[in-house]
Design a protein around this motif. Structure first.
Motif, short mmCIF file in Angstrom:
data_model
loop_
_atom_site.label_atom_id
_atom_site.label_comp_id
_atom_site.label_asym_id
_atom_site.label_seq_id
_atom_site.Cartn_x
_atom_site.Cartn_y
_atom_site.Cartn_z
N PHE A 289 5.59 2.96 -9.93
CA PHE A 289 6.80 2.18 -9.65
C PHE A 289 7.79 2.26 -10.82
O PHE A 289 9.00 2.42 -10.63
CB PHE A 289 6.42 0.72 -9.38
CG PHE A 289 7.60 -0.18 -9.09
CD1 PHE A 289 8.20 -0.17 -7.85
CD2 PHE A 289 8.10 -1.03 -10.07
CE1 PHE A 289 9.29 -1.00 -7.57
CE2 PHE A 289 9.19 -1.85 -9.81
CZ PHE A 289 9.78 -1.84 -8.56
N ALA A 290 7.27 2.15 -12.04
CA ALA A 290 8.13 2.23 -13.22
C ALA A 290 8.76 3.62 -13.34
O ALA A 290 9.94 3.76 -13.68
CB ALA A 290 7.32 1.91 -14.48
N ILE A 291 7.98 4.66 -13.04
CA ILE A 291 8.49 6.03 -13.07
C ILE A 291 9.63 6.21 -12.07
O ILE A 291 10.70 6.76 -12.39
CB ILE A 291 7.36 7.03 -12.78
CG1 ILE A 291 6.43 7.14 -14.00
CG2 ILE A 291 7.91 8.40 -12.39
CD1 ILE A 291 5.15 7.90 -13.72
N VAL A 292 9.41 5.72 -10.85
CA VAL A 292 10.43 5.88 -9.81
C VAL A 292 11.70 5.12 -10.16
O VAL A 292 12.81 5.59 -9.89
CB VAL A 292 9.86 5.42 -8.45
CG1 VAL A 292 10.96 5.39 -7.40
CG2 VAL A 292 8.73 6.34 -8.00
N THR A 293 11.57 3.96 -10.79
CA THR A 293 12.75 3.21 -11.21
C THR A 293 13.56 4.00 -12.24
O THR A 293 14.80 4.04 -12.18
CB THR A 293 12.33 1.85 -11.79
OG1 THR A 293 11.64 1.10 -10.79
CG2 THR A 293 13.55 1.06 -12.25
N CYS A 294 12.87 4.65 -13.17
CA CYS A 294 13.57 5.50 -14.15
C CYS A 294 14.28 6.66 -13.46
O CYS A 294 15.41 7.02 -13.82
CB CYS A 294 12.59 6.03 -15.20
SG CYS A 294 11.97 4.77 -16.34
N VAL A 295 13.62 7.25 -12.45
CA VAL A 295 14.26 8.32 -11.68
C VAL A 295 15.53 7.79 -11.02
O VAL A 295 16.59 8.43 -11.07
CB VAL A 295 13.30 8.88 -10.60
CG1 VAL A 295 14.03 9.89 -9.72
CG2 VAL A 295 12.08 9.53 -11.23
N GLY A 296 15.44 6.61 -10.40
CA GLY A 296 16.59 6.03 -9.72
C GLY A 296 17.75 5.74 -10.65
O GLY A 296 18.91 5.98 -10.31
N LEU B 280 -1.65 -3.81 -5.18
CA LEU B 280 -0.94 -2.59 -5.54
C LEU B 280 -0.55 -2.58 -7.01
O LEU B 280 -0.79 -1.60 -7.73
CB LEU B 280 0.33 -2.45 -4.69
CG LEU B 280 0.22 -1.77 -3.32
CD1 LEU B 280 1.57 -1.77 -2.63
CD2 LEU B 280 -0.32 -0.36 -3.45
N PHE B 281 0.03 -3.66 -7.48
CA PHE B 281 0.54 -3.68 -8.85
C PHE B 281 -0.54 -3.91 -9.89
O PHE B 281 -0.28 -3.80 -11.09
CB PHE B 281 1.66 -4.72 -8.97
CG PHE B 281 2.97 -4.22 -8.42
CD1 PHE B 281 3.83 -3.45 -9.19
CD2 PHE B 281 3.33 -4.47 -7.10
CE1 PHE B 281 5.02 -2.97 -8.68
CE2 PHE B 281 4.51 -3.99 -6.58
CZ PHE B 281 5.36 -3.24 -7.37
N ALA B 282 -1.76 -4.21 -9.43
CA ALA B 282 -2.88 -4.27 -10.36
C ALA B 282 -3.51 -2.89 -10.55
O ALA B 282 -4.41 -2.72 -11.37
CB ALA B 282 -3.94 -5.26 -9.85
N SER B 283 -3.02 -1.92 -9.80
CA SER B 283 -3.55 -0.56 -9.85
C SER B 283 -2.58 0.37 -10.58
O SER B 283 -1.59 -0.08 -11.16
CB SER B 283 -3.78 -0.03 -8.43
OG SER B 283 -2.53 0.17 -7.78
N SER B 284 -2.86 1.66 -10.51
CA SER B 284 -1.99 2.65 -11.15
C SER B 284 -0.60 2.69 -10.54
O SER B 284 0.32 3.27 -11.11
CB SER B 284 -2.63 4.04 -11.05
OG SER B 284 -3.87 4.07 -11.69
N PHE B 285 -0.45 2.08 -9.38
CA PHE B 285 0.85 2.09 -8.72
C PHE B 285 1.93 1.45 -9.58
O PHE B 285 3.11 1.79 -9.46
CB PHE B 285 0.78 1.39 -7.36
CG PHE B 285 2.10 1.33 -6.64
CD1 PHE B 285 2.62 2.46 -6.04
CD2 PHE B 285 2.84 0.15 -6.60
CE1 PHE B 285 3.85 2.42 -5.39
CE2 PHE B 285 4.06 0.10 -5.96
CZ PHE B 285 4.58 1.23 -5.35
N VAL B 286 1.56 0.51 -10.45
CA VAL B 286 2.57 -0.13 -11.29
C VAL B 286 3.27 0.90 -12.18
O VAL B 286 4.47 0.82 -12.44
CB VAL B 286 1.93 -1.26 -12.15
CG1 VAL B 286 0.97 -0.70 -13.19
CG2 VAL B 286 3.02 -2.10 -12.81
N LEU B 287 2.52 1.92 -12.64
CA LEU B 287 3.13 2.98 -13.44
C LEU B 287 4.00 3.89 -12.57
O LEU B 287 5.08 4.33 -13.00
CB LEU B 287 2.05 3.81 -14.14
CG LEU B 287 1.20 3.05 -15.18
CD1 LEU B 287 0.15 3.99 -15.78
CD2 LEU B 287 2.07 2.45 -16.27
N ALA C 42 2.76 11.24 -5.78
CA ALA C 42 2.08 10.27 -6.64
C ALA C 42 1.79 8.98 -5.86
O ALA C 42 0.71 8.39 -5.99
CB ALA C 42 2.91 9.97 -7.88
N VAL C 43 2.75 8.54 -5.05
CA VAL C 43 2.52 7.35 -4.23
C VAL C 43 1.36 7.59 -3.27
O VAL C 43 0.48 6.74 -3.09
CB VAL C 43 3.79 6.97 -3.44
CG1 VAL C 43 3.51 5.79 -2.52
CG2 VAL C 43 4.93 6.63 -4.40
#
Length: 414
Positions: free
Chosen positions: A213-220, A204-211, A332-333
């Protein structure tokens, strides 16, 4: 929809109870911020193991455990004799609440075809709980002791649990067109819980999902920072303090109802953004909303010193934008991850949203206590701008093509 409404009904009642606890237990804003952060943190941190369990056991039984557990946790608040007992009850609530989003969103992503529309309605249900929870809390506190209010708030969750015991549905309806995908999504032996969690996470984190995840953390970080302290900040505005409620409502906290207006306006943002996820690239939608949120953070102080009607307008726009981003990142997820790891993906998503995002509560309490309101909203603007930059990077990343991909999802690699 009942589950989503219930989770946020409880979640957004807590900031109003926070105001009461400050007075009852005579503690500092920094300490109460830490206590509430302790409750909100497992709401996100528990999402990862919950996501693993969803992929293994399916969503229904987990959603029922969530609904019943949250209700019991709120009942235990009524028996708290110290701020530390409050912390234990909030910790219990957070652990049980963490189950919902991985379970509910995995169910939507594999159970329906028109994801954008369903995410919109699902979001509206959440915002209904988000708005009614604080509204009910503020109104009940006018009449009853806060301990009775905590018990009363648990009743809808118990009723939703009873209904859920009778509900029937097909959690893999959207996967029927691809029997291979459906099989991998529904068989325990192929799930990340049964195979290697580490390998699935690394993929998962080797794919676009890492971005994502970062976006969702900023939202949170933005979401928690602004919503936790907004009732206290609104109640302190001179323009609202100057409004005299009628005699029978002399104890009315006008700022609490402005806070409810923020959450009601979010329902419009949820619906509009949910419909737009079928029409525009989700990364572009996220970037646009982040920029709006950054502007709103900078504008808080100028607006807070103005008249009532400008504050009403500001609160409406803030609520609309704050919740408009949710359908975009949820979609996006769904478009950047394979169906067989959807529970795990949403687990990581809400680990970032509510787990890492809860750090903003503790930081916000310190800033308000030791620095200034300006510092808090300046930090919120930074969160939003960082999120916008990451979303721009996501624009040209390819989506994952699966049987569950939304029929109108744009191929952002174009």
């Amino acid at each position: 929809m009942l589950g989503h409404a219930s989770v946020h009904w409880f979640e957004l009642a807590i900031p109003l109870l926070l105001v009461v606890w400050l007075d009852v237990f005579e503690v500092s804003v920094a300490l109460i911020g830490f206590i509430v952060a302790l409750g909100y943190a497992p709401f996100g941190l528990g999402a990862l193991p919950a996501g693993v369990l969803v992929d293994r056991y399916g969503p229904k039984r987990l959603i029922l455990c969530c609904l019943a557990g949250m209700s019991v946790a709120f009942i235990t608040l009524a028996f708290a004799t110290s701020i530390y007992a409050i912390a234990v009850s909030l910790l219990l609530w957070g652990l049980l609440a963490s189950i919902y989003h991985p379970a509910g969103l995995a169910l939507i992503s594999t159970g329906v075809d028109e994801r954008g529309t369903v995410f919109a309605w699902h979001g509206i249900a959440g915002n209904l709980g988000i708005a009614l929870g604080p509204f009910a809390t503020a109104t009940l506190l006018l009449v009853f002791d806060w301990r009775l209010v905590a018990i009363a708030l648990a009743v809808p969750g118990l009723l939703a649990t009873l209904y859920g015991l009778r509900a029937e549905f097909d959690p893999t309806a959207a996967l029927e067109a691809d029997s291979t995908t459906a099989s991998s999504a529904t068989h325990e032996t192929d799930s990340p819980a049964a195979s290697s969690l580490f390998e699935s996470s690394r993929t998962l984190f080797a794919s676009s999902f890492v971005l994502v995840f970062a976006i969702v953390t900023c939202v949170g970080l933005y979401y928690r920072g602004v919503l936790t302290y907004l009732p206290e900040l609104l109640n302190g505005l001179p323009a609202l303090a100057a409004v005299d409620p009628p005699g029978e409502l002399a104890e009315l906290s006008l700022g609490d109802y402005f806070y409810v207006w923020v959450l009601v306006a979010g329902m419009g943002g949820q619906y509009v953004a949910g419909r737009l996820t079928d029409r525009i690239a989700v990364s572009r939608g996220v970037a646009i909303v982040f920029v709006v949120l950054a502007v709103l953070a900078v504008a808080f102080l100028p607006v807070s010193g103005s008249g009532v009607w400008l504050i009403v307008l500001y609160c409406g726009v803030l609520g609309f934008a704050l919740f408009a981003i949710e359908p975009f990142y949820q979609e996006a997820v769904a478009v950047y991850t394979p169906a067989e790891t959807r529970g795990l993906s949403y687990g990581y998503t809400y680990l970032g949203m509510f787990g890492l995002g809860s750090a903003s509560i503790a930081v916000g309490g310190v800033l308000l206590e030791s620095v200034s309101v300006r510092a808090l909203f300046g930090l919120l603007a930074v969160y939003a701008l960082v999120g916008a930059i990451i979303a721009v990077r996501l624009v040209r990343r390819p989506v994952v093509t699966t049987a569950t991909a939304s029929p109108n999802s744009p191929d952002e690699s174009d």
